[in-house]
Write a protein that holds these residues in place. Structure first.
Motif, PDB file in Angstrom:
ATOM      1  N   ALA A   1      48.238  39.007  47.065  1.00 28.37           N
ATOM      2  CA  ALA A   1      48.953  38.936  45.780  1.00 28.37           C
ATOM      3  C   ALA A   1      49.256  37.477  45.426  1.00 28.37           C
ATOM      4  O   ALA A   1      49.063  37.055  44.272  1.00 28.37           O
ATOM      5  N   GLU A   2      49.705  36.683  46.403  1.00 29.04           N
ATOM      6  CA  GLU A   2      50.046  35.277  46.133  1.00 29.04           C
ATOM      7  C   GLU A   2      48.802  34.518  45.655  1.00 29.04           C
ATOM      8  O   GLU A   2      48.848  33.722  44.712  1.00 29.04           O
ATOM      9  N   MET A   3      47.688  34.811  46.339  1.00 35.63           N
ATOM     10  CA  MET A   3      46.445  34.126  45.964  1.00 35.63           C
ATOM     11  C   MET A   3      46.052  34.488  44.516  1.00 35.63           C
ATOM     12  O   MET A   3      45.649  33.624  43.723  1.00 35.63           O
ATOM     13  N   ALA A   4      46.214  35.782  44.193  1.00 36.08           N
ATOM     14  CA  ALA A   4      45.861  36.239  42.837  1.00 36.08           C
ATOM     15  C   ALA A   4      46.791  35.602  41.798  1.00 36.08           C
ATOM     16  O   ALA A   4      46.345  35.174  40.731  1.00 36.08           O
ATOM     17  N   GLN A   5      48.092  35.521  42.149  1.00 32.12           N
ATOM     18  CA  GLN A   5      49.048  34.914  41.201  1.00 32.12           C
ATOM     19  C   GLN A   5      48.709  33.447  40.936  1.00 32.12           C
ATOM     20  O   GLN A   5      48.741  32.977  39.802  1.00 32.12           O
ATOM     21  N   ASP A   6      48.388  32.732  42.013  1.00 27.98           N
ATOM     22  CA  ASP A   6      48.028  31.314  41.842  1.00 27.98           C
ATOM     23  C   ASP A   6      46.785  31.173  40.967  1.00 27.98           C
ATOM     24  O   ASP A   6      46.700  30.297  40.103  1.00 27.98           O
ATOM     25  N   PHE A   7      45.835  32.075  41.210  1.00 27.41           N
ATOM     26  CA  PHE A   7      44.588  32.004  40.434  1.00 27.41           C
ATOM     27  C   PHE A   7      44.857  32.295  38.955  1.00 27.41           C
ATOM     28  O   PHE A   7      44.337  31.623  38.061  1.00 27.41           O
ATOM     29  N   GLU A   8      45.714  33.284  38.720  1.00 33.71           N
ATOM     30  CA  GLU A   8      46.024  33.630  37.332  1.00 33.71           C
ATOM     31  C   GLU A   8      46.666  32.446  36.610  1.00 33.71           C
ATOM     32  O   GLU A   8      46.370  32.179  35.445  1.00 33.71           O
ATOM     33  N   LYS A   9      47.511  31.706  37.339  1.00 33.16           N
ATOM     34  CA  LYS A   9      48.168  30.542  36.716  1.00 33.16           C
ATOM     35  C   LYS A   9      47.141  29.495  36.283  1.00 33.16           C
ATOM     36  O   LYS A   9      47.288  28.861  35.239  1.00 33.16           O
ATOM     37  N   THR A  10      46.107  29.315  37.086  1.00 37.50           N
ATOM     38  CA  THR A  10      45.097  28.300  36.699  1.00 37.50           C
ATOM     39  C   THR A  10      44.302  28.775  35.476  1.00 37.50           C
ATOM     40  O   THR A  10      43.967  27.987  34.602  1.00 37.50           O
ATOM     41  N   LEU A  11      44.016  30.079  35.427  1.00 36.35           N
ATOM     42  CA  LEU A  11      43.247  30.599  34.279  1.00 36.35           C
ATOM     43  C   LEU A  11      44.077  30.585  33.000  1.00 36.35           C
ATOM     44  O   LEU A  11      43.572  30.337  31.902  1.00 36.35           O
ATOM     45  N   ARG A  12      45.381  30.836  33.142  1.00 40.07           N
ATOM     46  CA  ARG A  12      46.294  30.915  31.982  1.00 40.07           C
ATOM     47  C   ARG A  12      46.294  29.624  31.165  1.00 40.07           C
ATOM     48  O   ARG A  12      46.570  29.638  29.962  1.00 40.07           O
ATOM     49  N   LYS A  13      45.981  28.519  31.829  1.00 37.84           N
ATOM     50  CA  LYS A  13      45.944  27.237  31.099  1.00 37.84           C
ATOM     51  C   LYS A  13      44.805  27.228  30.084  1.00 37.84           C
ATOM     52  O   LYS A  13      44.804  26.450  29.125  1.00 37.84           O
ATOM     53  N   LYS A  14      43.793  28.062  30.319  1.00 36.93           N
ATOM     54  CA  LYS A  14      42.591  28.003  29.466  1.00 36.93           C
ATOM     55  C   LYS A  14      42.555  29.120  28.422  1.00 36.93           C
ATOM     56  O   LYS A  14      42.005  28.943  27.351  1.00 36.93           O
ATOM     57  N   PHE A  15      43.076  30.297  28.766  1.00 38.82           N
ATOM     58  CA  PHE A  15      43.056  31.419  27.810  1.00 38.82           C
ATOM     59  C   PHE A  15      44.121  32.419  28.206  1.00 38.82           C
ATOM     60  O   PHE A  15      44.751  32.288  29.258  1.00 38.82           O
ATOM     61  N   ASN A  16      44.288  33.434  27.364  1.00 36.26           N
ATOM     62  CA  ASN A  16      45.359  34.401  27.575  1.00 36.26           C
ATOM     63  C   ASN A  16      45.009  35.347  28.722  1.00 36.26           C
ATOM     64  O   ASN A  16      43.960  36.009  28.694  1.00 36.26           O
ATOM     65  N   THR A  17      45.881  35.410  29.719  1.00 40.22           N
ATOM     66  CA  THR A  17      45.599  36.241  30.899  1.00 40.22           C
ATOM     67  C   THR A  17      46.753  37.209  31.146  1.00 40.22           C
ATOM     68  O   THR A  17      47.808  37.125  30.509  1.00 40.22           O
ATOM     69  N   PHE A  18      46.548  38.074  32.117  1.00 40.25           N
ATOM     70  CA  PHE A  18      47.575  39.061  32.450  1.00 40.25           C
ATOM     71  C   PHE A  18      47.478  39.319  33.947  1.00 40.25           C
ATOM     72  O   PHE A  18      46.377  39.404  34.494  1.00 40.25           O
ATOM     73  N   TYR A  19      48.629  39.427  34.596  1.00 39.86           N
ATOM     74  CA  TYR A  19      48.644  39.713  36.032  1.00 39.86           C
ATOM     75  C   TYR A  19      49.226  41.090  36.255  1.00 39.86           C
ATOM     76  O   TYR A  19      50.264  41.436  35.673  1.00 39.86           O
ATOM     77  N   ASP A  20      48.563  41.894  37.066  1.00 42.47           N
ATOM     78  CA  ASP A  20      49.072  43.257  37.284  1.00 42.47           C
ATOM     79  C   ASP A  20      48.799  43.680  38.722  1.00 42.47           C
ATOM     80  O   ASP A  20      47.645  43.696  39.178  1.00 42.47           O
TER      81      ASP A  20
END
Ligand code: ATP
Length: 431
Positions: free
Chosen positions: A348-367
């Protein structure tokens, strides 16, 4: 329509305005996903018709204008719907929307038709004595005509050129209906394209092609679109030719946008009423003339509704019903969802970190809530084109799976390549 409206409310695309007070007829609120969808649509329109063209510039004018604007434009005199009232239930209808000569609600007898001005009045001024009556604009284009000279002289544009504007418009519609199709407050995306009189027809034809292409570009199905040419006798007071793009909504064919030849009507009318010359001086040809206007006038809400209707699909997958919104990726409210396969072992931590990097470029969602299959379905329902799953292998080799919404196929990909892959697939440059 019922299924779509229910999905729009449930998922936060569109709500009734002032719902806790019982709603207000003809007004709608775009929720967290709806605002993204509509904004993406408007941005794509602006990108294509303003930023990508050297012959069109933008404008963002005020909604409230001098009351004289609406006299000169003909709206005070002419912006009427012909209405009839039911003598029994007192409901009011637009005569041209009636199929029979009796009240569609109760079968009662109808009154004689009368004119009803659909502009929304407002008062401007701080005291009752000094306040003046004016209107909330019923169309965005009048400001373009009024500002014509300021725009072309400040931006050094030369005819042929266009001025574009996206903004709110207000009409006291007699029967707001069909969800956001006919509202009292809505947004228009309009262009006034100024050209020489002898080029009117050629410019009109070019706009027909450009408009059609844009609707295809945003993902509408071509067989659900058609042109409707207004017969001469039903043209608006300013138009010598009008054709509408219509879309086949679940409730029938409806106008998405108009394309009108307004000739020199507006610039001439405002020149006369204001006493300010709105002609154009062509330095090269050493000639002064009042340009003709070809007007592509689209509704952002109607285009959004068409996109929603077109995207809605119900499919059967392994015995289950799957609702999927097949938005063109560039319009999708959320571009990618990041889903850890499990919550434990640092995934989960790895996924959250990854989502944060993608969020800088486009709209993302973590679930991370619930079974992965359920999470995929939730994202299908809101039209997220890509779901990225972080799993045990990701920890070993920094790869993830990327699931495609439409094919439901998953491809393994290095994490470092995911952002560029999604950006390319969601870009409006890709065509
Ligand atoms: P209609 O015949 O459906 O009332 P119109 O011909 O009066 O529409 P226009 O004046 O040509 O519409 O306005 C241009 C565009 O603005 C329309 O094609 C539509 O997309 C949008 N529009 C107009 N009225 C409304 C409304 N009440 N609600 C939502 N969008 C609207």
């Amino acid at each position: 329509m019922k299924d779509l409206v229910s999905l729009c409310t449930r998922k936060g695309f569109i709500f009734q305005s002032s719902g806790i007070y019982g709603g207000i007829n003809g007004c709608w609120d775009f929720g967290p996903l709806g605002v993204e969808l509509k904004r993406n649509l408007k941005d794509d329109w602006w990108y294509n018709f303003v930023q990508q063209r050297s012959d069109i510039v933008g404008l963002d004018a005020s909604i409230i204008m001098h009351p004289k604007v609406w006299e000169a434009s003909g709206h005070v005199e002419q912006f009427h719907d012909i209405v009839v009232d039911c003598k029994e239930c007192k409901h009011r209808f637009r005569e041209d929307h009636l199929e029979a000569k009796v009240c569609p609600d109760c079968g009662g007898e109808l009154t004689e038709p009368k004119a009803f001005n659909s502009m929304l009045q407002t008062r401007l001024g701080v005291s009752d004595e000094s306040a003046v009556n004016t209107y909330l604009r019923p169309e965005t284009c009048q400001a373009i005509f009024v500002d014509f000279k300021e725009v072309y002289s400040s931006s050094r544009m030369k005819v042929p050129f266009g001025i574009a504007q996206i903004g709110k418009a207000f009409r006291n519609e007699v029967n707001p209906r069909n969800f956001i199709f006919r509202s009292r407050e809505f947004e228009q995306m309009e262009i006034e394209f100024f050209c020489k009189a002898e080029n009117e027809e050629a410019v009109f034809e070019q706009w027909k092609a450009d408009i059609w292409k844009w609707y295809l570009d945003i993902g509408l199905t071509e067989s659900k679109m058609r042109w409707y040419a207004h017969p001469k006798e039903s043209l608006s007071h300013y138009s010598s030719r009008t054709e509408d793009v219509e879309y086949e909504f679940p409730f029938g064919w409806g106008e998405l946008q108009g394309l009108a030849n307004r000739g020199t009507f507006d610039l001439t009318a405002h020149t006369k009423a204001s006493g300010k010359d709105l002609s154009f001086f062509d330095q090269q040809a050493n000639e002064r003339f009042t340009p003709s206007v070809i007007e592509p006038s689209a509704g952002a809400d109607r285009a959004t509704l068409a996109v929603l209707c077109n995207a809605y699909h119900e499919e059967e997958v392994e015995g289950d019903k799957r609702i999927v919104m097949k938005f063109d990726p560039k319009l999708a409210p959320i571009k990618a969802a990041v889903l850890p396969l499990v919550k434990k072992d640092g995934i989960a931590e790895m996924a959250q970190d990854f989502e944060k990097t993608l969020r800088k470029k486009f709209n993302t969602f973590y679930d991370q809530a619930g079974a992965i299959g359920r999470r995929y379905r939730r994202m299908d329902e809101v039209g997220t084109p890509f779901c990225i799953c972080v799993d045990y292998d990701s920890k070993e080799d920094n790869t993830v799976t990327v699931r495609d919404r439409d094919s439901m196929e998953q491809a393994r990909m290095p994490m470092a390549e995911v952002a560029a892959y999604i950006q390319t697939r969601c870009s409006n440059e890709r065509d």
